[in-house]
Design a protein around this motif. Structure first.
Motif, PDB file in Angstrom:
ATOM      1  N   LYS A 174       3.178  13.041   5.024  1.00 15.44           N
ATOM      2  CA  LYS A 174       1.844  13.831   4.392  1.00 15.44           C
ATOM      3  C   LYS A 174       2.195  15.284   4.157  1.00 15.44           C
ATOM      4  CE  LYS A 174      -0.845  10.169   4.811  1.00 15.44           C
ATOM      5  NZ  LYS A 174      -1.287   9.331   3.768  1.00 15.44           N
ATOM      6  N   HIS A 223       0.852  -1.108   0.153  1.00 13.14           N
ATOM      7  CA  HIS A 223      -0.007  -0.003  -0.050  1.00 13.14           C
ATOM      8  C   HIS A 223       0.719   1.299   0.001  1.00 13.14           C
ATOM      9  CE1 HIS A 223      -4.181  -1.771   0.661  1.00 13.14           C
ATOM     10  NE2 HIS A 223      -3.130  -2.934   0.961  1.00 13.14           N
ATOM     11  N   ARG A 257      -3.563  11.467   8.198  1.00 14.63           N
ATOM     12  CA  ARG A 257      -2.860  10.791   9.470  1.00 14.63           C
ATOM     13  C   ARG A 257      -1.553  12.011   9.792  1.00 14.63           C
ATOM     14  NH1 ARG A 257      -0.014   7.296   9.653  1.00 14.63           N
ATOM     15  NH2 ARG A 257       0.000   6.920   7.143  1.00 14.63           N
ATOM     16  N   LEU A 282     -12.235  11.930  13.727  1.00 13.57           N
ATOM     17  CA  LEU A 282     -13.314  12.366  13.851  1.00 13.57           C
ATOM     18  C   LEU A 282     -14.367  11.238  13.351  1.00 13.57           C
ATOM     19  CD1 LEU A 282     -13.213  15.926  12.256  1.00 13.57           C
ATOM     20  CD2 LEU A 282     -13.516  15.259  14.721  1.00 13.57           C
ATOM     21  N   HIS A 301       0.309   0.175  -6.317  1.00 18.70           N
ATOM     22  CA  HIS A 301      -0.587   1.122  -6.480  1.00 18.70           C
ATOM     23  C   HIS A 301      -0.202   1.609  -8.027  1.00 18.70           C
ATOM     24  CE1 HIS A 301      -3.113   1.588  -3.130  1.00 18.70           C
ATOM     25  NE2 HIS A 301      -1.914   1.838  -2.572  1.00 18.70           N
ATOM     26  N   GLU A 318     -11.881  10.409  -1.921  1.00 23.49           N
ATOM     27  CA  GLU A 318     -13.140  10.783  -1.060  1.00 23.49           C
ATOM     28  C   GLU A 318     -13.735  12.288  -1.229  1.00 23.49           C
ATOM     29  OE1 GLU A 318     -11.274   7.325   2.143  1.00 23.49           O
ATOM     30  OE2 GLU A 318     -11.787   9.413   2.810  1.00 23.49           O
ATOM     31  N   ASP A 367       3.312   9.576  -0.971  1.00 22.61           N
ATOM     32  CA  ASP A 367       2.093   8.802  -0.453  1.00 22.61           C
ATOM     33  C   ASP A 367       1.759   7.902  -1.568  1.00 22.61           C
ATOM     34  OD1 ASP A 367       0.014   8.591   0.902  1.00 22.61           O
ATOM     35  OD2 ASP A 367      -0.954  10.341   0.940  1.00 22.61           O
ATOM     36  N   GLY A 368       1.730   6.595  -0.859  1.00 28.72           N
ATOM     37  CA  GLY A 368       1.438   5.346  -1.849  1.00 28.72           C
ATOM     38  C   GLY A 368       0.273   5.481  -2.748  1.00 28.72           C
ATOM     39  N   MET A 369      -0.813   5.968  -2.167  1.00 32.57           N
ATOM     40  CA  MET A 369      -2.013   6.619  -3.113  1.00 32.57           C
ATOM     41  C   MET A 369      -2.619   7.637  -2.802  1.00 32.57           C
ATOM     42  SD  MET A 369      -4.201   5.928  -5.437  1.00 32.57           S
ATOM     43  CE  MET A 369      -3.591   4.614  -6.028  1.00 32.57           C
ATOM     44  N   ASN A 370      -3.203   7.856  -1.499  1.00 27.14           N
ATOM     45  CA  ASN A 370      -3.937   8.983  -0.734  1.00 27.14           C
ATOM     46  C   ASN A 370      -5.487   8.878  -1.245  1.00 27.14           C
ATOM     47  OD1 ASN A 370      -5.182  11.346  -0.183  1.00 27.14           O
ATOM     48  ND2 ASN A 370      -3.136  12.073   0.355  1.00 27.14           N
ATOM     49  N   LEU A 371      -6.092   8.173  -0.476  1.00 30.68           N
ATOM     50  CA  LEU A 371      -7.581   7.998  -0.549  1.00 30.68           C
ATOM     51  C   LEU A 371      -8.514   9.256  -0.239  1.00 30.68           C
ATOM     52  CD1 LEU A 371      -7.870   4.422   0.963  1.00 30.68           C
ATOM     53  CD2 LEU A 371      -7.680   4.999  -1.527  1.00 30.68           C
TER      54      LEU A 371
END
Ligand code: GDG
Length: 735
Positions: free
Chosen positions: A288, A166, A283, A360, A197, A390, A382-386
């Motif tokens: 990041k 990942h 995170r 949250l 990825h 989103e 970042d491997g992907m960044n979901l």
């Protein structure tokens, strides 16, 4: 078909014990979020660590815990606090994570960490072996478990094992600094399919495999002993529908139903309708780029002061790995930065940064996504960044601007976003400005493309594609090449051999009877080989030929005294019963003067390569060059040579790390067929390992027994894995 077994460091549920009761809480994180929809359907078992150490688990609750986990289709691996320290906080997060994200300065190479990592990986592998059957499909996830595939393979040689990483796989130059780089690669190569990825991570991995293990790689397949391992990229998607539906539900909420957070966001909007909300969610991790983003925001406000009081940056930093010192330092750095900038720039009506350091609930995440005009995500790696995906999924009216770092895997698929280099403040300040002013119709046009793609390639499709590729691999793996010589085939071959009245054997030398050597002159025959060949030679009604591309001087020195029959230089020369070499084919050599300087220029430009000069051919060897560079040069040389030789009587042969230029009218196949005509043979056998042997496999009649050494595609009927197996096979003929 068996069940699917998913293995990851953490289970998708987290256990909390209070007053003797057990609560299962969903875990936060890319993987847990993404795989949930896959795990909920069909027959599957998820194996992982529960999040509670042995010390935190009261013995009397063990059974209840197992039961609670079983209800979620999960089973736990038990870990002590010190194992979690060494394996998770240690090797995983202080060695692999920083190294694979290109933070070499944070990378710690500690032998203790590594030892614990190995031991804990073994625990995971043991749990899989205990809970799985041979026909199950095993999918191992992520950098915490890179040794598991090989550990399972040792006990379950025929099980289908997939691995997905990942995080990024770094370039060879970074990866090679790790003291345990070979062990890590070997661990991963226990898999049948390895997924990344992006294509770049795949490319880096293949390069490390080639350079560090010296294995043969063809396109995206790795040849290892008797297995072919497939490597591919599968960009992970999100549960698109879940985010879209949540956003629709959010839009239809009445004022009374709104959360406190939403009220706060709404009142901000109401008080200053023309201001823009810029959102970042990550995170709290140095990869990041949160601190840099805050600095870039300050830079933007200084460069374009007219946006003061017109924009607000919301930072949600989710607590993560707070046991690791680097993360504690980062937390302090961010706290101070936010404090300083807010202190310096705030006005009575405006605080530039709203900073939340907490996790949250899902609905609050939706509040933030749907209320923000801009999402600004600037990972340094970042491997992907979901989060990027989103944000787009929640934009029900298709407005909103995504500013995304080029260093995130998701940037490869999200071209319609505004892509930036997180280290370039100038570019980011200008991009923020562009985002603030982007016309609505442009936002809608960009996001329509993005949404369509995300909806189509969602996390379910991602997981299914991986599983399909893994299952295909299982089937294709079997039919991929010629048939492997089984004990039954070996028995019948021996039987045929014994019964035959006249036998003819063609044995290639390099890569078949002996292994490769850096210096071809050093790959001389050993005593065991002489003994084997002697035995074959002395059998009645048996004609043995060594058939090779080697020059006659070398073979003459090694084998003339033994009186073996030999065909050398691919069929130019022949020697029988110890007689001097004679020409088998009339060949020209006047072209050599023209080709030699070309090869010499390639030797000069390719360190480690050299020319082998034979009587009627020239060979350029590149086994000892940098593997990638060598292949590149070989392709280049091939093009140059083909344009030079045109339709001449010479041809280029691509052997195993060697390119040979020779007369077109000679090849091993032609020579072998000529030998066949000498007598009435009823058992013809040919064995060899490379391209040049394919001429024999093709030209000999169907009744011939042809054997390839290795797994490459071939015209031979059978294959064996290694030179060791070749000798075992030939030994059967001497019984
Ligand atoms: C690793 C790789 C790769 C975040 N805050 C809250 C919350 N989240 C959810 C997000 C998202 C997930 O966590 C974060 O996923 P990312 O992909 O952005 O990043 P990592 O956690 O670093 O994940 C990454 C990923 O694995 C998958 O392969 O993309 O590159 O580093 O889904 O929504 N969820 C809730 N509250 C929060 O406060 N409920």
């Amino acid at each position: 078909m068996g069940k699917t077994i998913i293995i990851s460091n953490r289970l998708p549920v987290q256990l909390q014990i209070s007053n003797g009761t057990i609560n299962a809480i969903p875990s936060v994180g890319g993987l847990a979020t993404g795989m949930k929809s896959v795990h909920s359907g069909g027959e599957s078992l998820w194996i992982g660590w529960s999040g509670l150490t042995n010390e935190e688990t009261p013995e009397e609750l063990e059974l209840d815990i197992d039961k609670a986990l079983a209800e979620h289709g999960c089973a736990k691996v038990k870990l002590t606090a010190s194992e979690v320290d060494g394996f998770y906080f240690g090797f995983s997060n202080r060695t692999v994570w920083p190294l694979f994200h290109y933070f070499m300065e944070y990378t710690e190479f500690e032998l203790d960490f590594w030892d614990t990592y190995k031991a804990v990986n073994q625990k995971f592998a043991d749990a899989i072996i205990e809970k799985s059957n041979e026909d199950d499909t095993i999918w191992v996830h992520d950098y915490q478990l890179m040794l598991v595939p090989q550990m399972v393979r040792e006990k379950r040689p025929d099980t289908s094992i997939g691995f997905f990483l990942h995080i990024p796989f770094p370039s060879y130059e970074i990866f090679r600094t790790m003291p345990w780089r070979v062990e890590v690669l070997e661990g991963l190569l226990g898999s049948d399919l390895i997924g990344f990825h992006t294509y770049d991570y795949e490319r880096h991995f293949l390069s490390s495999v080639r350079r560090l293990l010296g294995l043969d790689v063809s396109f995206n397949e790795i040849y290892l002993d008797n297995r072919v391992i497939k490597v591919d990229s599968f960009p992970m998607g999100i549960d698109y529908k879940k985010f879209k539906d949540a956003a629709i539900a959010h839009d239809s909420k009445s004022i009374e139903e709104r959360s406190d957070l939403q009220e706060r966001l709404d009142s901000h909007k109401a008080s200053a309708p023309d201001t823009k909300l810029i959102l970042s969610i990550d995170r709290l991790d140095y990869s990041k780029g949160i601190a840099k983003r805050i600095n870039a925001f300050e830079y933007f406000l200084n460069k374009y002061p007219e946006y003061k009081e017109k924009v607000r940056l919301i930072i949600l930093a989710v607590p993560s790995r707070s046991n690791v010192p680097q993360y504690q330092l980062l937390k302090r750095e961010i706290d101070e930065l936010v404090g300083r900038i807010n202190g310096e720039l705030s006005t009575v009506n405006w605080t530039p940064i709203w900073y939340f350091y907490r996790s949250l609930p899902f609905n609050s995440l939706i509040d933030l996504y749907t209320s923000s005009d801009i999402a600004w995500l600037t990972p340094l790696r970042d491997g992907m960044n979901l989060v990027a995906k989103e944000y787009i999924a929640t934009r029900t009216d298709k407005t909103g601007v995504l500013i995304l770092s080029e260093m995130a895997g998701s940037a490869y698929e999200m071209n319609e976003a505004l892509l930036i280099n997180p280290n370039n403040f100038e570019e980011q300040a200008d991009t923020l400005r562009q985002a603030i002013h982007m016309p609505k119709d442009e936002q809608i046009a960009r996001n329509s493309f993005l949404q369509n793609r995300l909806e189509r390639y969602n996390v379910e499709v991602w997981a299914n594609e991986f599983m399909t590729a893994l299952n295909e691999k299982r089937d294709v793996g079997k039919a991929y090449v010629s048939e492997k010589i089984s004990t039954a085939i070996l028995d019948s071959m021996e039987n045929q051999y014994t019964k035959a009245k006249k036998r003819l054997l063609f044995l290639d030398y390099d890569g078949t009877l002996v292994g490769f050597h850096k210096d071809p002159q050093k790959a001389s025959p050993d005593e065991e080989l002489y003994a084997l060949l002697d035995q074959l030679q002395q059998q009645e009604n048996t004609t043995l030929f060594l058939i090779s591309g080697r020059d006659k001087q070398t073979f003459g020195k090694w084998f003339l005294p033994k009186k073996y029959n030999m065909i050398v230089e691919h069929g130019v020369w022949i020697s029988k019963n110890g007689e001097e070499f004679k020409m088998l084919e009339q060949v020209k050599s006047d072209w050599m003067g023209k080709i030699r300087p070309v090869l010499e220029s390639f030797v000069d430009r390719t360190p480690g390569s050299f020319i082998e000069e034979k009587n009627y051919s020239l060979a350029w060897h590149y086994r000892n060059t940098d593997p990638d560079f060598g292949e590149k040069r070989a392709t280049e040389l091939n093009t140059v040579l083909r344009s030079l030789i045109g339709n001449d009587d010479i041809s280029v042969l691509n052997g195993n790390k060697v390119m040979e230029v020779k007369s077109s009218n000679v090849n091993k196949g032609r020579a072998a067929v000529r030998m066949m005509a000498d007598d009435d043979y009823d058992f013809v056998f040919a064995i060899g390992d490379d391209w040049t042997d394919e001429f024999m496999f093709q030209e000999l009649p169907d009744s011939a027994v042809t054997v390839k050494v290795g797994l490459k595609k071939t015209h031979a009927k059978y294959h064996v894995e290694s030179t060791k197996r070749v000798r075992e096979l030939l030994n059967r003929f001497t019984q």
